[in-house]
Motif scaffolding. Structure first.
Motif, mmCIF file in Angstrom:
data_model
loop_
_atom_site.group_PDB
_atom_site.id
_atom_site.type_symbol
_atom_site.label_atom_id
_atom_site.label_comp_id
_atom_site.label_asym_id
_atom_site.label_seq_id
_atom_site.Cartn_x
_atom_site.Cartn_y
_atom_site.Cartn_z
ATOM 1 N N PHE B 91 0.834 -1.190 0.000
ATOM 2 C CA PHE B 91 0.000 0.000 0.000
ATOM 3 C C PHE B 91 0.871 1.243 0.000
ATOM 4 C CE2 PHE B 91 -4.187 -1.725 0.534
ATOM 5 C CZ PHE B 91 -4.013 -2.916 1.214
ATOM 6 N N TYR B 102 -3.451 8.750 7.821
ATOM 7 C CA TYR B 102 -2.855 8.187 6.628
ATOM 8 C C TYR B 102 -3.952 7.937 5.592
ATOM 9 C CZ TYR B 102 1.085 7.149 9.718
ATOM 10 O OH TYR B 102 2.114 7.245 10.607
ATOM 11 N N PHE B 104 -4.584 5.892 2.275
ATOM 12 C CA PHE B 104 -3.992 4.745 1.601
ATOM 13 C C PHE B 104 -4.516 4.598 0.176
ATOM 14 C CE2 PHE B 104 -1.649 2.516 4.887
ATOM 15 C CZ PHE B 104 -2.180 3.042 6.055
ATOM 16 N N GLY B 105 -3.675 4.055 -0.679
ATOM 17 C CA GLY B 105 -4.114 3.630 -1.997
ATOM 18 C C GLY B 105 -4.818 2.283 -1.885
ATOM 19 N N THR B 106 -5.250 1.772 -3.004
ATOM 20 C CA THR B 106 -6.019 0.529 -3.020
ATOM 21 C C THR B 106 -5.152 -0.721 -2.979
ATOM 22 O OG1 THR B 106 -6.137 0.755 -5.407
ATOM 23 C CG2 THR B 106 -8.069 1.460 -4.139
#
Lengths: 116, 114
Positions: B91, B102, B104-106
């Motif tokens: 991530f 934070y 987060f991306g996927t």
């Protein structure tokens, strides 16, 4: 590195009941703890931020009456899922950081909640 | 609002080879931090590498290094000499200085082939 522990790691509960998840910082005092939810094959979504001794700050769209967060001490935060329903089934992860400085948060190992 | 985008749901790499995981982000803040976290099957989130946005020099941690392109808002992770233990979800994340929220991306699932 610092250790953050979650308990339980897995829990199954019946629909309509409440379940409590604990997040402990084992070797440091955590002034701030965070609760995330991770859907299957998805990213972590921040649910709320809790500061010791004060009310949690919830992210938009998170029901504060459903997800009760308590941060009563510098080493313990709890997330209570009230009147759980199957759609609450998910992976819940907490993180905690020390106060002061520019240190990153440390993550717990997560709790798998299944509501049947 | 901050966003983090990982466009590669899954990547594969041969053991001992090098692989690069992509990440782009968007933020209006000038002071922020970028991260790569590893989530192995145990689900424990492990910090792999951290980059301060004000530093031009790319961060490195042993076999892990980043290519930080601030103008392009790109933050890729390079894993050299890939090992079987590197197999995990990775991530990309961002947080603004002064907060510890934070984003987060996927995630990118990395498979390491023996």
């Amino acid at each position: 590195g610092a250790v953050v522990s979650q308990h339980p790691s897995r829990v199954i509960c019946k629909s309509g009941t409440s379940v409590k998840i604990e997040c402990r910082s084992l070797d440091f005092q955590a002034t701030t703890m965070f609760w995330y939810r991770q859907f299957p094959k998805k990213s972590l979504m921040l649910m709320a931020t809790s500061n010791e001794g004060s009310k949690a700050t919830y992210e938009q769209g998170v029901e504060k009456d459903k997800f009760l967060i308590n941060h009563a001490s510098l080493t313990l935060s709890t997330l209570t899922v009230t009147s759980a329903h199957p759609e609450d089934s998910s992976f819940y992860i907490c993180s905690a950081r020390r106060g002061g400085g520019n240190t990153e948060a440390f993550f717990g190992q997560g709790t798998r909640l299944t509501v049947v | 609002a901050q966003t983090v985008t990982q466009s590669q749901p899954e990547m594969s790499v041969q053991e001992a080879e090098t692989v690069t995981l992509s990440c782009t982000y968007d933020t209006s803040e000038s002071d922020y931090y970028l991260f790569w976290y590893k989530q192995p099957p145990s689900r424990q989130m492990i910090l792999v590498i951290r980059q301060e946005a004000y530093k031009q020099q790319n961060a490195t941690e042993n076999r892990f290094s980043v290519n930080f392109q601030k103008a392009a808002k790109s933050f890729s992770l390079k894993i050299s000499d890939s090992q079987l233990g590197d197999a995990a979800m990775y991530f990309c994340a961002c947080r603004t200085s002064g907060t510890y929220k934070y984003i987060f991306g996927t995630g990118t699932r990395l498979k390491v082939l023996a």
